[in-house]
Enzyme design. Structure first.
Site, PDB file in Angstrom:
ATOM      1  N   SER A   1       5.869   0.291   2.972  1.00  9.15           N
ATOM      2  CA  SER A   1       6.255   0.790   1.499  1.00  9.15           C
ATOM      3  C   SER A   1       6.783   2.326   1.587  1.00  9.15           C
ATOM      4  O   SER A   1       6.475   3.051   2.467  1.00  9.15           O
ATOM      5  CB  SER A   1       4.834   1.029   1.265  1.00  9.15           C
ATOM      6  N   ASN A   2       7.394   2.185   0.006  1.00  5.71           N
ATOM      7  CA  ASN A   2       8.219   3.717  -0.047  1.00  5.71           C
ATOM      8  C   ASN A   2       7.252   4.666  -0.287  1.00  5.71           C
ATOM      9  O   ASN A   2       7.502   5.998   0.425  1.00  5.71           O
ATOM     10  CB  ASN A   2       8.365   3.580  -1.462  1.00  5.71           C
ATOM     11  N   GLU A   3       5.776   4.340  -0.443  1.00  5.79           N
ATOM     12  CA  GLU A   3       4.886   5.931  -0.081  1.00  5.79           C
ATOM     13  C   GLU A   3       4.622   6.495   2.179  1.00  5.79           C
ATOM     14  O   GLU A   3       5.520   7.841   1.770  1.00  5.79           O
ATOM     15  CB  GLU A   3       3.049   5.986  -0.328  1.00  5.79           C
TER      16      GLU A   3
ATOM     17  N   GLN B   1       8.233 -13.997   9.831  1.00  4.51           N
ATOM     18  CA  GLN B   1       7.840 -12.529  10.351  1.00  4.51           C
ATOM     19  C   GLN B   1       6.049 -12.015   9.938  1.00  4.51           C
ATOM     20  O   GLN B   1       5.733 -12.446   8.843  1.00  4.51           O
ATOM     21  CB  GLN B   1       8.375 -11.425   9.789  1.00  4.51           C
ATOM     22  N   GLY B   2       5.653 -12.672  11.361  1.00  2.00           N
ATOM     23  CA  GLY B   2       4.023 -12.216  11.269  1.00  2.00           C
ATOM     24  C   GLY B   2       3.469 -10.993  11.774  1.00  2.00           C
ATOM     25  O   GLY B   2       3.463 -11.751  12.652  1.00  2.00           O
ATOM     26  N   TYR B   3       4.046 -10.532  11.420  1.00  2.00           N
ATOM     27  CA  TYR B   3       3.532  -8.630  10.906  1.00  2.00           C
ATOM     28  C   TYR B   3       2.350  -8.598  10.748  1.00  2.00           C
ATOM     29  O   TYR B   3       0.925  -8.292  11.062  1.00  2.00           O
ATOM     30  CB  TYR B   3       4.345  -7.731  11.091  1.00  2.00           C
ATOM     31  N   SER B   4       2.459  -8.716   9.132  1.00  2.00           N
ATOM     32  CA  SER B   4       1.487  -8.028   8.295  1.00  2.00           C
ATOM     33  C   SER B   4      -0.118  -8.818   8.470  1.00  2.00           C
ATOM     34  O   SER B   4       0.216 -10.027   8.818  1.00  2.00           O
ATOM     35  CB  SER B   4       1.340  -7.894   6.660  1.00  2.00           C
TER      36      SER B   4
ATOM     37  N   GLU C   1      14.951  -4.263   9.437  1.00  2.00           N
ATOM     38  CA  GLU C   1      14.761  -4.339   7.958  1.00  2.00           C
ATOM     39  C   GLU C   1      15.273  -3.379   6.975  1.00  2.00           C
ATOM     40  O   GLU C   1      15.468  -3.712   5.989  1.00  2.00           O
ATOM     41  CB  GLU C   1      13.402  -4.862   8.334  1.00  2.00           C
TER      42      GLU C   1
HETATM   43  C1  LIG Z   1       6.446  -9.844  -1.222  1.00  2.00           C
HETATM   44  C2  LIG Z   1       5.883  -9.465   0.565  1.00  2.00           C
HETATM   45  C3  LIG Z   1       6.437  -9.864   0.843  1.00  2.00           C
HETATM   46  C4  LIG Z   1       6.727  -9.719   2.602  1.00  2.00           C
HETATM   47  N1  LIG Z   1       6.633 -10.394   3.712  1.00  2.00           N
HETATM   48  C5  LIG Z   1       6.273 -10.079   4.497  1.00  2.00           C
HETATM   49  C6  LIG Z   1       6.664 -11.114   5.650  1.00  2.00           C
HETATM   50  O1  LIG Z   1       7.482 -11.823   5.811  1.00  2.00           O
HETATM   51  N2  LIG Z   1       5.866 -10.736   7.542  1.00  2.00           N
HETATM   52  C7  LIG Z   1       4.981  -9.642   7.457  1.00  2.00           C
HETATM   53  O2  LIG Z   1       4.773  -9.418   8.138  1.00  2.00           O
HETATM   54  N3  LIG Z   1       5.135  -8.820   6.067  1.00  2.00           N
HETATM   55  C8  LIG Z   1       5.440  -9.066   4.997  1.00  2.00           C
HETATM   56  N4  LIG Z   1       4.986  -7.967   3.795  1.00  2.00           N
HETATM   57  C9  LIG Z   1       4.294  -6.842   4.524  1.00  2.00           C
HETATM   58  C10 LIG Z   1       4.392  -5.628   3.917  1.00  2.00           C
HETATM   59  O3  LIG Z   1       5.161  -5.468   4.239  1.00  2.00           O
HETATM   60  C11 LIG Z   1       2.696  -4.833   3.489  1.00  2.00           C
HETATM   61  O4  LIG Z   1       2.375  -5.410   2.262  1.00  2.00           O
HETATM   62  C12 LIG Z   1       3.243  -3.725   3.334  1.00  2.00           C
HETATM   63  O5  LIG Z   1       3.661  -3.138   5.103  1.00  2.00           O
HETATM   64  C13 LIG Z   1       2.159  -2.416   2.700  1.00  2.00           C
HETATM   65  O6  LIG Z   1       0.764  -2.988   3.341  1.00  2.00           O
HETATM   66  P1  LIG Z   1      -0.391  -3.684   2.696  1.00  2.00           P
HETATM   67  O7  LIG Z   1       0.314  -4.666   2.041  1.00  2.00           O
HETATM   68  O8  LIG Z   1      -1.489  -3.756   4.034  1.00  2.00           O
HETATM   69  O9  LIG Z   1      -0.911  -2.171   1.943  1.00  2.00           O
HETATM   70  P2  LIG Z   1      -1.296  -0.804   2.414  1.00  2.00           P
HETATM   71  O10 LIG Z   1      -1.536  -0.947   3.602  1.00  2.00           O
HETATM   72  O11 LIG Z   1      -3.143  -1.829   1.844  1.00  2.00           O
HETATM   73  O12 LIG Z   1      -1.494   0.021   1.721  1.00  2.00           O
HETATM   74  C14 LIG Z   1      -1.631  -0.231  -0.019  1.00  2.00           C
HETATM   75  C15 LIG Z   1      -1.650   1.237  -1.064  1.00  2.00           C
HETATM   76  O13 LIG Z   1      -1.726   2.347  -0.137  1.00  2.00           O
HETATM   77  C16 LIG Z   1      -0.696   3.092   0.101  1.00  2.00           C
HETATM   78  N5  LIG Z   1      -0.699   3.894   1.891  1.00  2.00           N
HETATM   79  C17 LIG Z   1      -1.339   2.908   2.231  1.00  2.00           C
HETATM   80  N6  LIG Z   1      -1.761   4.269   3.663  1.00  2.00           N
HETATM   81  C18 LIG Z   1      -0.641   5.020   3.561  1.00  2.00           C
HETATM   82  C19 LIG Z   1      -0.704   6.815   3.675  1.00  2.00           C
HETATM   83  N7  LIG Z   1      -0.748   6.519   5.514  1.00  2.00           N
HETATM   84  N8  LIG Z   1      -0.030   7.637   2.980  1.00  2.00           N
HETATM   85  C20 LIG Z   1       0.633   7.589   1.754  1.00  2.00           C
HETATM   86  N9  LIG Z   1       0.223   6.183   0.992  1.00  2.00           N
HETATM   87  C21 LIG Z   1      -0.583   4.845   1.897  1.00  2.00           C
HETATM   88  C22 LIG Z   1       0.569   2.452   0.237  1.00  2.00           C
HETATM   89  O14 LIG Z   1       1.836   3.087   0.301  1.00  2.00           O
HETATM   90  C23 LIG Z   1       0.398   1.273  -0.731  1.00  2.00           C
HETATM   91  O15 LIG Z   1       0.578   2.031  -2.251  1.00  2.00           O
HETATM   92  C24 LIG Z   1       5.414  -8.635   2.614  1.00  2.00           C
HETATM   93  C25 LIG Z   1       5.307  -7.913   1.437  1.00  2.00           C
HETATM   94  C26 LIG Z   1       5.684  -8.240   0.501  1.00  2.00           C
HETATM   95  C27 LIG Z   1       4.583  -7.579  -0.785  1.00  2.00           C
END
Ligand SMILES: Cc1cc2nc3c(=O)[nH]c(=O)nc-3n(C[C@H](O)[C@H](O)[C@H](O)COP(=O)(O)OP(=O)(O)OC[C@H]3O[C@@H](n4cnc5c(N)ncnc54)[C@H](O)[C@@H]3O)c2cc1C
Length: 393
Positions: free
Chosen positions: A378-380, A126-129, A244
């Protein structure tokens, strides 16, 4: 609302149970029951066994080669697999991209991609992030520029789970910078063996390279690998994310792990400790409550009602529960669980460790579970979505 299973559903469960007992390799279920490291061969081996039976795409309709089960049958299948110690089906192919290809792909794309997903032969990622685009996914910057009958892709994805095994990756790419960020995104299928694709591992807290960075450097992608319409990828991406988050709740795995927690507590002689028992009982109540939520969704679907839009709720509760049982296992094993021994997650490991063998991998599992409240949204951020969509805040 009737949450009980009918006699037919119970017979279906028995059939699945017997089949899984006869077909799940014991060395794989041993690893799952003891939270040991699963190799690509384990994961793909089980996928192929399911694929031969036509069950790797267990949620697929008959029209695309699936079993055509209803939501209750799918739930029972997943529950029986989890309780028997089957690995979780790696979702990126059969659970995530396949429904998108079915709903929005051309007949040619369906014929080209779906059989390899069902058989378990082709591994998808999955290439989203991207760096800077996780919660704020609509800001993705990986660029795809149309040149004749192909796209030229440049950019970077990150956190790509098990991308080191990937044959193909489905990506959100930017095809336009006009208007709102959501309107310039497209959904592209990319062969990871293409020249210009580089995969670099990221080692997580438990020492495992479970996720990766994926770089695209002038990668040529045939235009017939675009799903649906250009610049409409955001709506396909959202369609996929709902699948998902429901899966991430994974209540069946939690039921299995609760039993492991009890086994550890009994073996360590602390099962009757009132404070630990309280914690285990609270966890069990929450798991049953989560299961009831899942069954309510199923009952609503069965009675033809609008499906309950509670994917985010299931994700939050499911992921918190997964972290809690990992913590309670550490607590039950006490000081024996404290040393983090990376190799202890390997089946058959016989290194030095004070305490019972099952204690040695616990720290690894504990570290690994930190991810659950982050991935899949993320849960937040899920709480924000619930506040807006369910509570109208
Ligand atoms: C083990 C693991 C596997 C993963 N696998 C995949 C994968 O296969 N493919 C893929 O595409 N992605 C994958 N991900 C990515 C995942 O979807 C992102 O890590 C997730 O969506 C959070 O984005 P971020 O890491 O950029 O954190 P950020 O968006 O930078 O967030 C950082 C912190 O700020 C908080 N935050 C951000 N915005 C808000 C808001 N508006 N209100 C309150 N709090 C906020 C978040 O909750 C978090 O605590 C994976 C992540 C992990 C940890």
């Amino acid at each position: 609302m009737d949450l009980n299973f009918t006699p037919d559903e119970q017979a279906f469960r028995a059939e699945i149970r017997a089949w899984v007992a006869a077909n799940l390799p014991q060395e794989i279920s041993h690893k799952v029951h003891n939270a040991l490291r699963l190799t690509k061969a384990d994961l793909q081996g089980w996928a192929r066994i399911l694929g031969k039976k036509g069950w790797h795409g267990f949620a697929w309709p008959k029209q695309f080669g699936g079993p055509g089960w209803n939501s209750t049958q799918r739930h029972l299948f997943e529950e029986e697999c989890a309780l028997a110690g089957a690995p979780r089906i790696v979702p990126f192919g059969p659970v995530m991209v396949a429904p998108v290809i079915m709903a929005f792909g051309t007949p040619e794309q369906q014929q080209r991609f779906l059989p390899g997903i069902m058989s378990g032969e082709v591994w998808w990622s999955q290439g989203y992030s991207e760096p800077g685009s996780g919660s704020d996914l609509a800001s993705v910057k990986t660029r795809a520029v149309r040149q004749g009958d192909k796209y030229i892709v440049n950019g970077q994805k990150t956190w790509t789970t098990l991308g080191q095994y990937g044959d193909w990756i489905f990506c959100l790419v930017r095809t336009s910078t006009e208007g709102k960020p959501q309107t310039g995104i497209s959904f592209l299928l990319i062969d990871m063996k293409s020249p210009g694709v580089t995969v670099r591992p990221i080692v997580l807290l438990d020492g495992e390279p479970e996720v990766n960075e994926v770089f695209f450097d002038n990668v040529e992608v045939p235009a017939d690998q675009l799903i649906g319409e250009e610049n409409k990828g955001w709506s396909y991406a959202k369609y996929l994310l709902a699948h998902e988050r429901t899966g991430i709740a994974d209540v069946n795995r939690s039921k299995r792990e609760l039993e492991r927690l009890k086994r550890i507590a009994k073996a360590e002689g602390v099962y009757d400790d009132p404070r630990l028992r309280d914690q285990i009982a609270l966890l069990e109540v929450d798991i049953v409550a989560l299961e009831m939520m899942v069954l309510r969704v199923l009952a609503a679907e069965k009675s033809g009602k609008q499906p309950l839009e509670i994917a985010g709720l299931l994700k939050i509760r499911g992921s918190e529960i997964q972290q809690r049982y990992a913590e309670l296992m550490m607590l039950a094993a006490g000081s024996f669980a404290i040393p983090f021994i990376h190799d202890a997650m390997e089946a058959g490991w016989q290194g030095d460790h004070v305490g019972a063998a099952y204690c040695a991998p616990l720290a690894g599992s504990y570290f690994n579970m930190r991810k659950t409240t982050i991935y899949g949204g993320s849960n937040e951020v899920q709480r924000n979505i619930i506040a807006q969509s369910l509570l109208g805040v």
